[in-house]
Design an enzyme around this catalytic site. Structure first.
Site, PDB file in Angstrom:
ATOM      1  CD  GLU A 135      -2.869  -1.342   2.229  1.00  0.00           C
ATOM      2  OE1 GLU A 135      -2.294  -1.764   3.259  1.00  0.00           O
ATOM      3  OE2 GLU A 135      -4.081  -1.078   2.170  1.00  0.00           O
ATOM      4  CD  GLU A 141      -3.427  -6.118   4.056  1.00  0.00           C
ATOM      5  OE1 GLU A 141      -3.517  -6.854   3.041  1.00  0.00           O
ATOM      6  OE2 GLU A 141      -2.833  -5.024   4.054  1.00  0.00           O
TER       7      GLU A 141
HETATM    8  C1  HXC Z   1       5.624  -7.941  12.712  1.00  0.00           C
HETATM    9  C2  HXC Z   1       7.077  -9.070  11.332  1.00  0.00           C
HETATM   10  C3  HXC Z   1       6.244  -8.815  10.220  1.00  0.00           C
HETATM   11  C4  HXC Z   1       5.063  -8.051  10.421  1.00  0.00           C
HETATM   12  C5  HXC Z   1       7.940  -9.963   9.565  1.00  0.00           C
HETATM   13  N1  HXC Z   1       8.102  -9.777  10.885  1.00  0.00           N
HETATM   14  N2  HXC Z   1       6.822  -9.386   9.130  1.00  0.00           N
HETATM   15  N3  HXC Z   1       6.746  -8.624  12.559  1.00  0.00           N
HETATM   16  N4  HXC Z   1       4.796  -7.646  11.686  1.00  0.00           N
HETATM   17  N5  HXC Z   1       4.247  -7.734   9.419  1.00  0.00           N
HETATM   18  C6  HXC Z   1       9.182 -10.259  11.729  1.00  0.00           C
HETATM   19  C7  HXC Z   1       9.045 -11.732  12.028  1.00  0.00           C
HETATM   20  O1  HXC Z   1       8.149 -11.934  13.081  1.00  0.00           O
HETATM   21  C8  HXC Z   1      10.461 -12.106  12.397  1.00  0.00           C
HETATM   22  O2  HXC Z   1      10.721 -11.660  13.712  1.00  0.00           O
HETATM   23  C9  HXC Z   1      11.294 -11.234  11.468  1.00  0.00           C
HETATM   24  O3  HXC Z   1      10.426 -10.160  11.058  1.00  0.00           O
HETATM   25  C10 HXC Z   1      11.722 -11.976  10.231  1.00  0.00           C
HETATM   26  O4  HXC Z   1      10.587 -12.538   9.605  1.00  0.00           O
HETATM   27  P1  HXC Z   1      10.455 -14.087   9.216  1.00  0.00           P
HETATM   28  O5  HXC Z   1       9.016 -14.402   9.151  1.00  0.00           O
HETATM   29  O6  HXC Z   1      11.287 -14.925  10.117  1.00  0.00           O
HETATM   30  O7  HXC Z   1      11.105 -14.071   7.761  1.00  0.00           O
HETATM   31  P2  HXC Z   1      10.761 -15.022   6.526  1.00  0.00           P
HETATM   32  O8  HXC Z   1      10.609 -16.445   6.988  1.00  0.00           O
HETATM   33  O9  HXC Z   1      11.790 -14.690   5.483  1.00  0.00           O
HETATM   34  O10 HXC Z   1       9.305 -14.556   6.019  1.00  0.00           O
HETATM   35  C11 HXC Z   1       9.119 -13.251   5.524  1.00  0.00           C
HETATM   36  C12 HXC Z   1       7.612 -12.957   5.386  1.00  0.00           C
HETATM   37  C13 HXC Z   1       6.893 -13.195   6.718  1.00  0.00           C
HETATM   38  C14 HXC Z   1       6.989 -13.828   4.292  1.00  0.00           C
HETATM   39  C15 HXC Z   1       7.500 -11.474   4.916  1.00  0.00           C
HETATM   40  O11 HXC Z   1       7.622 -12.516   7.740  1.00  0.00           O
HETATM   41  C16 HXC Z   1       5.485 -12.709   6.741  1.00  0.00           C
HETATM   42  O12 HXC Z   1       4.573 -13.366   6.217  1.00  0.00           O
HETATM   43  N6  HXC Z   1       5.234 -11.538   7.368  1.00  0.00           N
HETATM   44  C17 HXC Z   1       3.902 -10.998   7.528  1.00  0.00           C
HETATM   45  C18 HXC Z   1       3.374 -10.429   6.217  1.00  0.00           C
HETATM   46  C19 HXC Z   1       1.962  -9.874   6.376  1.00  0.00           C
HETATM   47  O13 HXC Z   1       1.003 -10.599   6.672  1.00  0.00           O
HETATM   48  N7  HXC Z   1       1.820  -8.568   6.187  1.00  0.00           N
HETATM   49  C20 HXC Z   1       0.517  -7.881   6.276  1.00  0.00           C
HETATM   50  C21 HXC Z   1       0.336  -7.314   7.640  1.00  0.00           C
HETATM   51  S1  HXC Z   1      -1.262  -6.554   7.799  1.00  0.00           S
HETATM   52  P3  HXC Z   1      11.408 -12.636  14.808  1.00  0.00           P
HETATM   53  O14 HXC Z   1      11.408 -11.804  16.045  1.00  0.00           O
HETATM   54  O15 HXC Z   1      10.555 -13.853  14.870  1.00  0.00           O
HETATM   55  O16 HXC Z   1      12.776 -12.902  14.236  1.00  0.00           O
HETATM   56  C22 HXC Z   1      -1.082  -5.029   7.115  1.00  0.00           C
HETATM   57  C23 HXC Z   1      -2.284  -4.094   7.244  1.00  0.00           C
HETATM   58  C24 HXC Z   1      -1.985  -2.741   6.663  1.00  0.00           C
HETATM   59  O17 HXC Z   1      -0.107  -4.687   6.561  1.00  0.00           O
HETATM   60  C25 HXC Z   1      -3.041  -1.746   7.047  1.00  0.00           C
HETATM   61  C26 HXC Z   1      -2.505  -0.670   7.929  1.00  0.00           C
HETATM   62  C27 HXC Z   1      -3.459   0.469   8.198  1.00  0.00           C
END
Ligand code: HXC
Length: 261
Positions: free
Chosen positions: A115, A135
């Site tokens: 976004e 999301e």
């Molecule tokens: C908090 C996050 C995070 C997130 C990654 N991390 N994404 N922490 N919020 N969105 C953290 C992990 O917990 C981890 O911390 C570290 O970053 C490394 O991530 P990994 O998962 O270990 O890495 P990898 O296996 O390479 O996977 C990468 C990834 C995955 C595919 C991007 O992290 C993932 O799916 N992240 C979430 C993506 C997501 O759903 N985004 C949408 C969020 S909702 P630790 O401490 O464990 O090492 C949104 C709403 C927007 O964005 C609206 C706002 C108004």
């Protein structure tokens, strides 16, 4: 400056490009309150500093931004986000910036990361870039414009598929649907974005701002209203020194010297 999660670097051939880097490597640049507060402050500082003409927004090679910080959001209730302190209130500063903003996206740009890219004027991607709106898979919906900008910038079927499935798009997919204008090898991406910024920055900042305003009105108006906006803005350029200088320089076969008024 006091920013910990954002770095601001001056770059470009004329030192007038602001390179803003999201820098929270331990969480793949997940968008937490502090990061978004610092991003907002940095953007406004650059917006109001006339020595910057164009902005390039980037992250790391691994992640542009992995979305809003899920661990931070997990604790929140409706009253927290709606009433107590309007969480997300300044998260859309990027969409109010009047200077051109180029996103240079390497790695994960998920959820709020995608976004942010949608809020930029031009998106360049590294070949390892990954976009998507996951999301729906964590029980919420895009909240920073995803459900509104995808349909405007692509079409209903593509927007629905992206937002309803959470499927990831590669850099090439994102180019095919029209989010991304060009794809580059990862290592070259920022340099290419700065070259683009330089091409924009050699024009009059006043006129560049007018172009951006006019193109953006295409997303806010009917065609006839938009054409009226464009005509009026076009006419307004005739009140500027930079329009006079630009046309004089052409006739005199020399480079224009912009005064910004
Ligand atoms: C908090 C996050 C995070 C997130 C990654 N991390 N994404 N922490 N919020 N969105 C953290 C992990 O917990 C981890 O911390 C570290 O970053 C490394 O991530 P990994 O998962 O270990 O890495 P990898 O296996 O390479 O996977 C990468 C990834 C995955 C595919 C991007 O992290 C993932 O799916 N992240 C979430 C993506 C997501 O759903 N985004 C949408 C969020 S909702 P630790 O401490 O464990 O090492 C949104 C709403 C927007 O964005 C609206 C706002 C108004």
């Amino acid at each position: 400056s006091s920013s910990e999660m954002i770095t601001l670097t001056r770059t470009g051939a004329a030192e007038n490009v602001a390179l803003i880097t999201l820098n929270r490597p331990t969480a793949l640049n997940a968008l937490c309150r502090q990061l978004m507060q610092e991003l907002s402050e940095t953007l406004l500082k650059v917006e109001h500093d006339s020595t910057y003409n164009v902005i390039v927004l980037t992250g790391s090679e691994k992640a542009f931004a992995a979305g809003a910080d899920i661990k931070e959001m997990a604790k929140l209730e409706f009253a927290d986000v709606f009433q107590k302190d309007d969480f997300f209130a300044n998260w859309d500063t990027l969409s109010h910036i009047t200077k051109p903003v180029i996103a240079a996206v390497n790695g994960f740009a998920l959820g709020g990361g995608t976004e942010l890219a949608l809020m930029c004027d031009i998106v360049y991607a590294g070949e390892n870039a990954v976009f998507g709106q996951p999301e729906v898979s964590i029980g919420t919906i895009p909240g920073l414009g995803g459900t509104q900008r995808w349909p405007r910038f692509t079409n209903k079927s593509i927007a629905m598929e992206i937002c309803l499935t959470g499927d990831r798009l590669s850099a090439q997919d994102a180019k095919e649907v029209g989010l991304v204008s060009k794809v580059f090898p990862t290592q070259q991406l920022i340099a290419e974005a700065v070259i683009l910024a330089d091409r924009i920055a050699k024009n009059s900042p006043l006129i560049v701002k007018t172009v951006k305003k006019s193109v953006n009105s295409a997303y806010e108006t009917s065609l006839n209203q938009g054409l009226e906006v464009e005509k009026h803005l076009f006419q307004s350029t005739f009140a500027t020194n930079d329009r006079r200088e630009g046309m004089a320089a052409f006739s005199e076969k020399r480079a224009a010297k912009w005064s910004g008024n």
